[in-house]
Design an enzyme around this catalytic site. Structure first.
Site, mmCIF file in Angstrom:
data_model
loop_
_atom_site.group_PDB
_atom_site.id
_atom_site.type_symbol
_atom_site.label_atom_id
_atom_site.label_comp_id
_atom_site.label_asym_id
_atom_site.label_seq_id
_atom_site.Cartn_x
_atom_site.Cartn_y
_atom_site.Cartn_z
ATOM 1 N N SER A 1 139.962 38.777 17.272
ATOM 2 C CA SER A 1 140.525 39.296 16.030
ATOM 3 C C SER A 1 141.454 38.316 15.329
ATOM 4 O O SER A 1 141.587 38.349 14.101
ATOM 5 C CB SER A 1 141.281 40.606 16.307
ATOM 6 N N HIS B 1 149.053 41.719 14.770
ATOM 7 C CA HIS B 1 148.153 40.657 14.332
ATOM 8 C C HIS B 1 148.773 39.944 13.136
ATOM 9 O O HIS B 1 149.584 40.524 12.416
ATOM 10 C CB HIS B 1 146.794 41.220 13.918
#
Length: 258
Positions: free
Chosen positions: A34, A241
Protein backbone atom coordinates in the site's frame (compact mmCIF):
# COMPACT_ATOMS: atom_id res chain seq x y z
CA UNK A 1 42.12 18.44 -40.57
CA UNK A 2 38.66 19.58 -41.61
CA UNK A 3 37.68 16.04 -42.49
CA UNK A 4 39.00 14.77 -39.17
CA UNK A 5 37.12 17.46 -37.30
CA UNK A 6 33.91 16.62 -39.12
CA UNK A 7 34.41 12.93 -38.39
CA UNK A 8 35.00 13.68 -34.71
CA UNK A 9 31.91 15.87 -34.59
CA UNK A 10 29.81 13.14 -36.18
CA UNK A 11 31.17 10.63 -33.68
CA UNK A 12 30.29 12.89 -30.73
CA UNK A 13 26.85 13.59 -32.20
CA UNK A 14 26.21 9.88 -32.56
CA UNK A 15 27.45 9.25 -29.01
CA UNK A 16 25.22 11.88 -27.42
CA UNK A 17 22.23 10.80 -29.48
CA UNK A 18 22.75 7.20 -28.36
CA UNK A 19 23.21 8.32 -24.74
CA UNK A 20 20.03 10.37 -24.89
CA UNK A 21 18.08 7.49 -26.40
CA UNK A 22 19.45 5.16 -23.72
CA UNK A 23 18.48 7.60 -20.96
CA UNK A 24 14.98 7.92 -22.37
CA UNK A 25 14.51 4.14 -22.71
CA UNK A 26 13.51 3.53 -19.10
CA UNK A 27 11.10 0.67 -18.54
CA UNK A 28 9.83 1.15 -15.00
CA UNK A 29 7.79 -1.27 -12.90
CA UNK A 30 6.45 -0.37 -9.44
CA UNK A 31 5.90 -3.36 -7.17
CA UNK A 32 4.89 -3.62 -3.55
CA UNK A 33 2.29 -2.90 -0.93
CA UNK A 34 0.00 0.00 0.00
CA UNK A 35 2.88 2.41 0.60
CA UNK A 36 3.85 2.05 -3.06
CA UNK A 37 0.27 1.85 -4.33
CA UNK A 38 -0.44 5.18 -2.64
CA UNK A 39 -3.20 4.15 -0.24
CA UNK A 40 -4.05 7.26 1.74
CA UNK A 41 -3.05 9.66 -1.03
CA UNK A 42 -6.42 9.77 -2.80
CA UNK A 43 -7.23 9.97 -6.52
CA UNK A 44 -7.29 6.22 -7.03
CA UNK A 45 -7.18 4.78 -10.51
CA UNK A 46 -10.55 3.34 -11.42
CA UNK A 47 -9.13 0.12 -12.80
CA UNK A 48 -7.08 -0.63 -9.68
CA UNK A 49 -10.03 -1.77 -7.57
CA UNK A 50 -9.18 -2.76 -4.01
CA UNK A 51 -5.45 -2.30 -4.74
CA UNK A 52 -6.14 1.46 -4.54
CA UNK A 53 -3.33 2.63 -6.82
CA UNK A 54 -3.14 6.41 -6.63
CA UNK A 55 -2.12 9.05 -9.15
CA UNK A 56 -0.59 10.81 -6.11
CA UNK A 57 1.70 7.86 -5.30
CA UNK A 58 5.45 8.25 -5.74
CA UNK A 59 5.61 5.76 -8.66
CA UNK A 60 2.88 7.58 -10.59
CA UNK A 61 4.37 11.00 -9.82
CA UNK A 62 7.80 9.79 -10.98
CA UNK A 63 6.51 8.46 -14.26
CA UNK A 64 4.49 11.64 -14.86
CA UNK A 65 7.64 13.74 -14.41
CA UNK A 66 10.04 11.48 -16.30
CA UNK A 67 7.94 9.92 -19.08
CA UNK A 68 9.58 6.48 -19.15
CA UNK A 69 9.20 4.31 -22.23
CA UNK A 70 6.91 2.02 -20.27
CA UNK A 71 5.34 2.03 -16.81
CA UNK A 72 3.97 -1.02 -15.05
CA UNK A 73 2.11 -0.16 -11.85
CA UNK A 74 1.18 -3.33 -9.98
CA UNK A 75 1.68 -2.38 -6.31
CA UNK A 76 -1.38 -3.31 -4.28
CA UNK A 77 -2.92 -2.55 -0.91
CA UNK A 78 -2.37 -5.35 1.58
CA UNK A 79 0.35 -7.06 -0.46
CA UNK A 80 2.71 -9.44 1.28
CA UNK A 81 5.86 -11.06 -0.02
CA UNK A 82 3.84 -14.01 -1.34
CA UNK A 83 1.61 -11.67 -3.33
CA UNK A 84 4.63 -10.09 -4.99
CA UNK A 85 5.88 -13.54 -5.98
CA UNK A 86 2.49 -14.82 -7.13
CA UNK A 87 0.99 -11.84 -8.92
CA UNK A 88 3.46 -8.97 -9.32
CA UNK A 89 6.86 -10.16 -10.54
CA UNK A 90 5.20 -11.34 -13.75
CA UNK A 91 5.11 -7.66 -14.76
CA UNK A 92 8.93 -7.72 -14.99
CA UNK A 93 11.02 -8.74 -17.98
CA UNK A 94 14.58 -8.63 -19.24
CA UNK A 95 13.85 -5.18 -20.68
CA UNK A 96 12.80 -3.76 -17.29
CA UNK A 97 15.43 -1.19 -16.31
CA UNK A 98 13.98 0.32 -13.12
CA UNK A 99 12.06 -1.31 -10.27
CA UNK A 100 10.73 0.12 -7.01
CA UNK A 101 9.22 -1.80 -4.12
CA UNK A 102 8.02 -1.49 -0.54
CA UNK A 103 7.26 -4.85 1.04
CA UNK A 104 7.48 -6.57 4.41
CA UNK A 105 5.23 -4.48 6.62
CA UNK A 106 2.15 -6.62 6.09
CA UNK A 107 4.09 -9.85 6.57
CA UNK A 108 5.21 -8.54 9.97
CA UNK A 109 1.60 -7.76 10.97
CA UNK A 110 1.59 -3.97 10.57
CA UNK A 111 -2.20 -3.55 10.43
CA UNK A 112 -3.06 -5.81 13.34
CA UNK A 113 -0.29 -4.35 15.49
CA UNK A 114 -1.57 -0.83 14.91
CA UNK A 115 -5.11 -1.93 15.73
CA UNK A 116 -3.92 -3.46 18.98
CA UNK A 117 -1.89 -0.41 19.95
CA UNK A 118 -4.72 2.02 19.26
CA UNK A 119 -7.55 0.02 20.82
CA UNK A 120 -5.91 -2.03 23.56
CA UNK A 121 -3.73 -1.62 26.62
CA UNK A 122 -0.11 -0.59 26.72
CA UNK A 123 1.00 -4.11 27.62
CA UNK A 124 -1.00 -5.59 24.75
CA UNK A 125 0.55 -3.07 22.37
CA UNK A 126 4.09 -3.83 23.51
CA UNK A 127 3.43 -7.56 23.19
CA UNK A 128 2.11 -7.13 19.64
CA UNK A 129 5.08 -4.98 18.68
CA UNK A 130 7.49 -7.55 20.11
CA UNK A 131 5.82 -10.30 18.09
CA UNK A 132 6.11 -8.21 14.94
CA UNK A 133 9.78 -7.51 15.58
CA UNK A 134 10.47 -11.20 16.17
CA UNK A 135 8.78 -12.04 12.87
CA UNK A 136 10.79 -9.36 11.06
CA UNK A 137 14.06 -10.66 12.48
CA UNK A 138 13.47 -14.40 12.24
CA UNK A 139 11.03 -15.12 9.39
CA UNK A 140 10.96 -12.13 7.08
CA UNK A 141 14.61 -12.30 5.90
CA UNK A 142 14.06 -15.55 3.97
CA UNK A 143 10.82 -14.18 2.49
CA UNK A 144 12.56 -11.02 1.31
CA UNK A 145 15.39 -13.08 -0.15
CA UNK A 146 12.85 -15.01 -2.22
CA UNK A 147 11.27 -11.81 -3.51
CA UNK A 148 14.57 -10.15 -4.34
CA UNK A 149 15.86 -13.28 -6.08
CA UNK A 150 12.69 -13.43 -8.18
CA UNK A 151 13.04 -9.77 -9.13
CA UNK A 152 16.65 -10.30 -10.19
CA UNK A 153 15.75 -13.41 -12.17
CA UNK A 154 12.94 -11.67 -14.05
CA UNK A 155 14.69 -8.30 -14.49
CA UNK A 156 18.44 -9.01 -14.36
CA UNK A 157 19.40 -5.65 -15.87
CA UNK A 158 17.22 -3.45 -13.67
CA UNK A 159 18.21 -0.89 -11.08
CA UNK A 160 16.12 -1.97 -8.09
CA UNK A 161 15.22 0.51 -5.35
CA UNK A 162 13.85 -0.98 -2.13
CA UNK A 163 12.19 1.73 -0.06
CA UNK A 164 11.69 1.52 3.68
CA UNK A 165 9.01 2.73 6.06
CA UNK A 166 8.95 5.97 8.09
CA UNK A 167 8.53 6.48 11.81
CA UNK A 168 4.83 7.02 12.33
CA UNK A 169 4.97 9.20 15.44
CA UNK A 170 6.68 12.27 16.77
CA UNK A 171 7.75 11.37 20.31
CA UNK A 172 6.66 14.11 22.69
CA UNK A 173 4.47 15.62 20.03
CA UNK A 174 1.02 16.95 20.72
CA UNK A 175 -2.19 15.43 19.36
CA UNK A 176 -5.77 16.10 20.28
CA UNK A 177 -6.39 12.39 19.88
CA UNK A 178 -3.64 9.81 20.00
CA UNK A 179 -1.72 7.25 21.94
CA UNK A 180 0.94 7.79 24.59
CA UNK A 181 4.66 8.08 24.07
CA UNK A 182 5.41 4.55 25.30
CA UNK A 183 3.27 3.06 22.55
CA UNK A 184 4.58 5.59 20.01
CA UNK A 185 8.20 4.75 20.84
CA UNK A 186 7.54 1.03 20.55
CA UNK A 187 5.92 1.48 17.13
CA UNK A 188 8.81 3.63 15.91
CA UNK A 189 11.31 1.10 17.23
CA UNK A 190 9.49 -1.60 15.26
CA UNK A 191 9.92 0.50 12.11
CA UNK A 192 13.64 0.65 12.84
CA UNK A 193 13.84 -3.12 13.21
CA UNK A 194 11.86 -3.65 10.00
CA UNK A 195 13.92 -1.14 8.03
CA UNK A 196 17.13 -2.67 9.33
CA UNK A 197 16.13 -6.11 8.11
CA UNK A 198 14.98 -4.79 4.74
CA UNK A 199 18.15 -2.75 4.25
CA UNK A 200 20.39 -5.74 4.97
CA UNK A 201 18.54 -8.11 2.67
CA UNK A 202 18.40 -5.49 -0.10
CA UNK A 203 22.15 -4.90 0.18
CA UNK A 204 22.82 -8.64 0.04
CA UNK A 205 20.78 -8.79 -3.18
CA UNK A 206 22.77 -5.94 -4.69
CA UNK A 207 19.79 -3.58 -4.58
CA UNK A 208 19.60 0.03 -3.37
CA UNK A 209 17.88 0.66 -0.04
CA UNK A 210 16.14 4.05 0.15
CA UNK A 211 15.61 5.19 3.74
CA UNK A 212 12.69 7.61 4.21
CA UNK A 213 12.92 8.06 7.99
CA UNK A 214 15.00 11.25 7.95
CA UNK A 215 12.89 13.09 5.39
CA UNK A 216 9.71 12.36 7.39
CA UNK A 217 11.22 13.86 10.57
CA UNK A 218 8.85 16.46 12.09
CA UNK A 219 6.17 15.38 9.58
CA UNK A 220 5.13 12.33 11.58
CA UNK A 221 1.78 12.01 13.33
CA UNK A 222 1.78 14.57 16.16
CA UNK A 223 4.76 16.32 14.56
CA UNK A 224 5.32 20.05 14.71
CA UNK A 225 5.14 20.60 10.93
CA UNK A 226 2.53 19.58 8.38
CA UNK A 227 1.80 15.91 8.95
CA UNK A 228 2.59 13.66 6.00
CA UNK A 229 0.90 10.63 7.56
CA UNK A 230 -2.69 9.81 8.41
CA UNK A 231 -3.60 8.96 11.96
CA UNK A 232 -6.78 6.93 12.51
CA UNK A 233 -9.00 7.92 9.63
CA UNK A 234 -11.85 6.85 7.40
CA UNK A 235 -11.65 4.79 5.23
CA UNK A 236 -9.92 2.77 7.93
CA UNK A 237 -7.43 1.19 5.51
CA UNK A 238 -5.90 4.62 4.88
CA UNK A 239 -4.91 4.96 8.54
CA UNK A 240 -1.16 5.16 9.22
CA UNK A 241 -0.29 5.64 5.57
CA UNK A 242 1.36 8.60 3.82
CA UNK A 243 -1.04 11.24 2.54
CA UNK A 244 -0.45 12.97 -0.79
CA UNK A 245 2.22 15.20 0.79
CA UNK A 246 4.01 12.19 2.23
CA UNK A 247 4.15 10.64 -1.23
CA UNK A 248 5.18 13.85 -3.04
CA UNK A 249 7.60 15.32 -0.51
CA UNK A 250 8.72 12.20 1.32
CA UNK A 251 8.83 9.12 -0.88
CA UNK A 252 9.23 10.74 -4.31
CA UNK A 253 12.45 12.69 -3.67
CA UNK A 254 14.07 9.78 -1.83
CA UNK A 255 13.21 7.44 -4.71
CA UNK A 256 14.32 9.96 -7.33
CA UNK A 257 17.72 10.33 -5.69
CA UNK A 258 18.32 6.60 -5.27
Amino acid sequence: MAAAAIAALLTLTTFFAASSASADAVNYVALGDSYSAGVGAGNYLGDSGSCKRSTNSYPYLWQSANSPSSFGFVACSGARTGDVLNSQVSALSSSTSLVSITIGGNDAGFASTMQTCVLSSESACLSAVAAGEAYAQNTLPAQLDQVYAAIHAKAPNAHVVVLGYPHLYKIGGSCIFGIGDTKRSAINDAADVLDGVIAKRAANAGFTFADVRDIFTEHEICGSLDTWLHSTTWPIDESYHPNSSGQAYGYLPVFSQS
